[in-house]
Structure formats: C-alpha cells, structure tokens
Motif scaffolding. Structure first.
Motif, PDB file in Angstrom:
ATOM      1  N   UNK A 141       0.846  -1.182   0.000  1.00 24.98           N
ATOM      2  CA  UNK A 141       0.000   0.000   0.000  1.00 24.98           C
ATOM      3  C   UNK A 141       0.887   1.239   0.000  1.00 24.98           C
ATOM      4  N   UNK A 142       0.446   2.229  -0.731  1.00 30.46           N
ATOM      5  CA  UNK A 142       1.169   3.490  -0.829  1.00 30.46           C
ATOM      6  C   UNK A 142       0.468   4.515   0.055  1.00 30.46           C
ATOM      7  N   UNK A 143       1.188   5.062   1.015  1.00 30.43           N
ATOM      8  CA  UNK A 143       0.642   6.082   1.924  1.00 30.43           C
ATOM      9  C   UNK A 143       1.320   7.411   1.616  1.00 30.43           C
ATOM     10  N   UNK A 144       0.532   8.460   1.464  1.00 34.36           N
ATOM     11  CA  UNK A 144       1.090   9.770   1.155  1.00 34.36           C
ATOM     12  C   UNK A 144       0.294  10.838   1.884  1.00 34.36           C
ATOM     13  N   UNK A 162       9.298   5.722   9.858  1.00 35.44           N
ATOM     14  CA  UNK A 162       9.487   7.082  10.346  1.00 35.44           C
ATOM     15  C   UNK A 162      10.415   7.841   9.411  1.00 35.44           C
ATOM     16  N   UNK A 163      10.253   9.159   9.417  1.00 33.58           N
ATOM     17  CA  UNK A 163      11.136   9.995   8.602  1.00 33.58           C
ATOM     18  C   UNK A 163      12.542  10.025   9.178  1.00 33.58           C
ATOM     19  N   UNK A 192      10.295  12.621   2.366  1.00 36.08           N
ATOM     20  CA  UNK A 192       9.686  13.916   2.095  1.00 36.08           C
ATOM     21  C   UNK A 192       9.944  14.305   0.652  1.00 36.08           C
ATOM     22  N   UNK A 193       8.923  14.863   0.035  1.00 34.94           N
ATOM     23  CA  UNK A 193       9.026  15.456  -1.291  1.00 34.94           C
ATOM     24  C   UNK A 193       8.843  16.963  -1.096  1.00 34.94           C
ATOM     25  N   UNK A 194       9.930  17.687  -1.189  1.00 34.14           N
ATOM     26  CA  UNK A 194       9.970  19.105  -0.812  1.00 34.14           C
ATOM     27  C   UNK A 194       9.746  19.215   0.691  1.00 34.14           C
ATOM     28  N   UNK A 195       9.185  20.321   1.155  1.00 31.23           N
ATOM     29  CA  UNK A 195       9.046  20.556   2.593  1.00 31.23           C
ATOM     30  C   UNK A 195       7.733  20.034   3.154  1.00 31.23           C
ATOM     31  N   UNK A 229       4.925  14.018   1.919  1.00 35.76           N
ATOM     32  CA  UNK A 229       5.672  12.843   2.349  1.00 35.76           C
ATOM     33  C   UNK A 229       4.995  11.586   1.811  1.00 35.76           C
ATOM     34  N   UNK A 230       5.741  10.480   1.790  1.00 27.96           N
ATOM     35  CA  UNK A 230       5.213   9.215   1.277  1.00 27.96           C
ATOM     36  C   UNK A 230       5.987   8.066   1.897  1.00 27.96           C
TER      37      UNK A 230
END
Length: 253
Positions: free
Chosen positions: A52-55, A106-107, A168-171, A174-175
């Motif tokens: 599953x893709x979470x964004x 986690x990031x 993160x994609x830019x600021x 996130x995904x």
C-alpha cells in the motif's frame, strides 16, 4: 499475485494531493493530512502479498511516524522442555490484546527520551506491544516468553521494526510504502500517522484498512469460524470419501 504499484503515477497523485491540500486547507487548518492508495486488501488463493502506498502533507514542521496495526487478539506462548525423551509443555504465558500485525516507519528515529515518553502514551514501539506482568517476580519469565513471541512474529514478517522510511518530497509532502506478507490475518487494520515536533505530538490521523478473504478462501474461512462443528464433520466426511474413492481406483489397477 502481488500487485506492484506504479510509482511514477503515484508520485503525480501525491503531488496533486499536496496541491489540493494546500488549496483547500488554510494555514490554520489541521497540521497533518494523509491518504492511502487502497483501503481494502482481498486475499484469495493467488495472494502472495501486496503493498500500500501512503502519502500526505504536513502543515507544520516536524517528523512523520507511520504505524500500521492489525486486529488485536490474545496469544498463549508455551515453552517446551525434553522430559524422558519426550517434548512436553512446562510453562506458558498469556498476552492480552496483542496486534496480529505491526509495522512502523518514520522519517527519522526519535530521540530516546521522546521515544520512551510518546511510546508509552501512544503505544508506539516494541516495548508497548506486550503488557508486562503486574507481579515483579514474573519479570524474568515474562522477558523470556516475550522475546520468543516477538522473534516468531518478526520471522513471519508480521512485525516489522522498520517497515520503510518516510520520505519527504519538498518541505510539505511525504510518502512511504507498507509491505504486507502473504499470510496476513484478515480483519480490521488501522494506519496511524503522527506528526512529532520537538518531542511532542503535534498532529495525528487514523485511517482504516480492511483485509478480507474472497472466493473459496472466504467460504472456508467463514465456515471454519462460524460453524466449526459442521466444518469439522464435513472435512472428515470429505477425507473418508477421498480415501474410499482412492481405494476403489487401486482395486481396479
């Protein structure tokens, strides 16, 4: 069969999602908004696992923690010992309300102090999965049984310490991708997304995930759980019928 997600198109979806969030939600709105590529997983005879893709998007600064929990149930862990050449049960421990599936991403790792405090508060982390015994004299025995249970779950990939990094994609955007093995139990799952800022909870969102059996697997699963007596009798009768048919065939050979 395993369904591979088309990442280029999903990146586009995530980007469009971020633009929509920034358009719809003002700066004073919810600090965290997330979504899933699918809210339902169907298990049939050809199921070999899925992803599953979470964004989502954060409206405030902070780190993202994603936790996937499966349906909770009680477990009994037994210890076997060899006695006079036979392996027998010599001890057991029961763990209550334990998730069948648990994965965390986690990031970046949380500081130890924040991890301990938030883990106890939100039930995040391995230490929060199993309830410790009230009697301190049972603590050594608890550690042995808990370690055995966790090794079993990690070995089956039903528990994952690091399911994948949150990117993160830019600021803002996130995904992450959540892997589900082929033997996941059916039931109601939850995807929990936390925004952690300066060691404090700044935002949270929870989304349901439904895992269901389909086709013949669903019929057999429901029969075994809803009418176990009839299911057992039918299984015995089918085994006797197959044995009788095989015997008649070999008689003619």
């Amino acid at each position: 069969m395993r369904n591979r997600l088309p990442f280029p198109s999903l990146r586009g979806i995530a980007a469009a999602f971020g633009l929509l969030v920034m358009t719809v939600f003002p700066a004073s709105a919810a600090p965290l908004v997330a979504d899933l590529s699918n809210y339902s997983i169907n298990i049939d005879s050809n199921f070999t696992g899925t992803r599953l893709f979470l964004f989502g998007a954060r409206n405030d600064n902070g780190d993202i923690v994603v936790v996937i929990r499966g349906p909770a149930r009680d477990y009994i862990v037994r210890r076997k010992e060899e006695v006079a050449g036979l392996w027998v049960n010599r001890g057991r421990m029961k763990f209550l309300n334990v998730p069948d599936f648990y994965a965390i991403a986690a990031s970046k790792p949380l500081p130890p102090a924040a991890q301990f405090a938030l883990g106890r508060q939100l039930g995040i982390g391995q230490e929060s999965l199993l309830s410790a015994p009230i009697d301190p004299r049972l603590q050594p025995q608890y550690a042995e049984f808990a370690d055995a249970f966790l090794r079993h779950q990690y070995g089956r990939r039903l528990y994952m310490r690091d399911a994948g990094s949150v990117q993160f994609m830019a600021e803002t955007l996130f995904k992450t991708v959540v892997e589900f093995p082929d033997d996941i139990p059916p039931g109601d799952y939850t995807a929990e997304i936390y925004l952690i800022s300066d060691g404090e909870l700044a935002g949270m969102q929870s989304m349901p995930i439904r895992v269901v059996k389909s086709g013949l697997d669903e019929f057999l699963y429901r029969s075994a759980h809803d009418t176990p007596a009839l299911y057992g009798l039918a299984a015995v009768a089918l085994a006797l019928l197959i044995g009788w048919a095989a015997g008649r065939i070999f008689e003619k050979i």
